[in-house]
Scaffold this motif. Structure first.
Motif: not given
Length: 344
Positions: A252-273
C-alpha cells in the motif's frame, strides 16, 4: 523500441517482451491467467510487432503445452520476424523422466517444444528450475548438444539461486559448454530480492535479467488498494497464494507513491512500475503479460519517457527492504562501499 544486449552475448533483445502464459488457459493456475488463442492471439502479436516487441516468452508447462501450441499457430508465416524464448524442466507428467534437466529430458523436451511451436529453432532456451538430482555436467552437455545441432541458439535459467547459477557457469567455462546469458527472474517494486545476490552476479558474469511478473503478481495494476476488498474479477482471488508473498502494508505504501507519480506524469500505475524496472542494472527485458488489447497497449506505454531522479528515489525508498544476511553487516558499516559498492 529500445534494444539491449542479452547479458554478455551478441543477441539484441527489446527492452519490453511479451509472455504467452495467458495463452490457452488450461489447468488450475493458467485458466485464471487468460485464455487467449486464435484471432485474439494473432491481434496481440500484431500489436507487439508493430511496437517493436520481437521477443516472445513461453514454457512447456504453460497450460500443459497448449500455450506453446497456440503461440506457434499465431506466428505461422512470420517466424522470421521474431524471437522465441521458452523454458523446460518443471514436471510435464507423472513419469520418472517427465521432469528435471537430465540429458533425456532436455533432448526430448526441446524436440517437443519445437513441434508445438512449429519452428526449427528456439532462440533462447531456459531451464525452468534447478534439478538437484541431475549432475550439472550432464545438463550442460545436453544444452551443448542442442546448441550444436542448431535447435537452440542461446541458453539461460529461471528461478535459480546464486550458487546454482554460478555452478552452472563454472561448469560451462571448464568444459567449453555454452554459458547461460539469460536469467528469467521475479523482480518488481514489491519483490526486490533479485537485487541482493543475483543482480551483482549477473553484472559480474554477463547474465541479463528477463523479468517476469513485473507488476508483482497483479498487485501493481492500481486495482489493489488500502482499505478496499479485491475487485470482482481479479485473478488474485484464485491465485494470490500461488505467487510470491507480499507484505500488504508495504504494498500500500508503494501504491501511494505510484499514485503521486501518476498524478505528476499522467502515466498509469502499471506504466510507472514497468518503467522503473527498465532503469535497473542488468535488466535486459521486462516480460509483459496481457490478457487483452487494452492491457497490452497500456503496458507498452511504459517506455518512451523517463522518470525523474526524484521520482525514482521515492519509489526506491517506498519499496526498499532490509538486506538479509550476509549482506546487512557490511551495508551498515562506515566505508563498506569501498569493498562492495552498491549497484542500486
Amino acid at each position: 523500441m529500445d534494444y539491449r544486449r542479452l547479458g554478455r552475448s551478441g543477441l539484441q533483445v527489446p527492452v519490453l517482451s511479451f509472455g504467452t502464459g495467458t495463452f490457452a488457459g488450461k489447468g488450475p493456475l493458467f485458466e485464471h491467467w487468460g485464455q487467449t488463442r486464435g484471432d485474439e492471439a494473432d491481434r496481440l502479436i500484431d500489436i507487439c510487432l508493430e511496437a517493436g516487441v520481437t521477443l516472445f516468452d513461453s514454457a512447456d508447462v504453460y497450460s500443459d503445452g497448449d500455450a506453446e501450441t497456440a503461440f506457434g499457430a499465431a506466428i505461422r508465416g512470420r517466424r522470421n520476424r521474431l524471437m522465441i524464448s521458452t523454458k523446460l524442466g518443471l514436471p510435464m507428467g507423472e513419469g520418472p523422466n517427465e521432469a528435471g534437466t537430465s540429458r533425456h529430458r532436455i533432448l526430448a523436451g526441446t524436440d517437443d517444444a519445437l513441434r508445438r511451436l512449429g519452428t526449427d529453432h528456439i532462440d533462447i532456451l531456459q531451464l525452468h528450475a534447478f534439478d538437484a538430482g541431475t549432475p550439472v555436467e550432464e545438463t550442460l552437455q545436453a544444452l551443448d548438444m542442442v546448441v550444436r545441432s542448431g535447435k537452440v541458439r542461446y541458453v539461460g535459467v529461471s528461478n535459480y539461486s546464486g550458487w546454482q547459477l554460478m555452478k552452472g557457469l563454472a561448469v560451462a567455462d571448464r568444459y567449453g559448454y555454452p554459458r547461460f546469458v539469460a536469467n528469467q527472474v521475479y523482480y518488481s517494486l514489491v519483490g526486490r530480492d533479485y537485487e541482493w545476490e543475483l543482480m551483482p552476479l549477473g553484472a559480474e558474469e554477463g547474465v541479463g535479467a528477463l523479468v517476469w511478473s513485473p507488476l508483482g503478481w497483479g498487485r501493481l495494476t492500481g486495482a489493489v488498494r488500502r482499505g478496499r476488498p479485491l475487485p470482482d474479477g481479479s485473478r488474485l482471488h484464485d491465485t494470490a497464494d500461488l505467487g510470491p508473498p507480499v507484505d500488504e502494508e508495504r504494498l500500500y505504501s508503494i501504491v501511494d507513491v505510484l499514485d503521486q507519480i501518476s498524478a505528476e506524469t499522467g502515466r498509469s500505475i502499471p506504466q510507472i512500475a514497468i518503467n522503473w524496472l527498465t532503469t535497473r542494472p542488468t535488466v535486459s527485458s521486462v516480460i509483459l503479460g496481457a490478457r487483452n488489447e487494452r492491457q497490452l497497449r497500456d503496458n507498452l506505454g511504459a517506455i518512451g519517457w523517463a522518470l525523474s531522479e526524484d521520482q525514482k528515489a521515492r519509489l526506491d525508498a517506498a519499496s526498499v527492504t532490509p538486506a538479509p544476511y550476509p549482506y546487512f553487516p557490511y551495508r551498515r558499516q562506515a566505508g563498506a562501499a569501498r569493498l562492495n559498492p552498491p549497484m542500486v
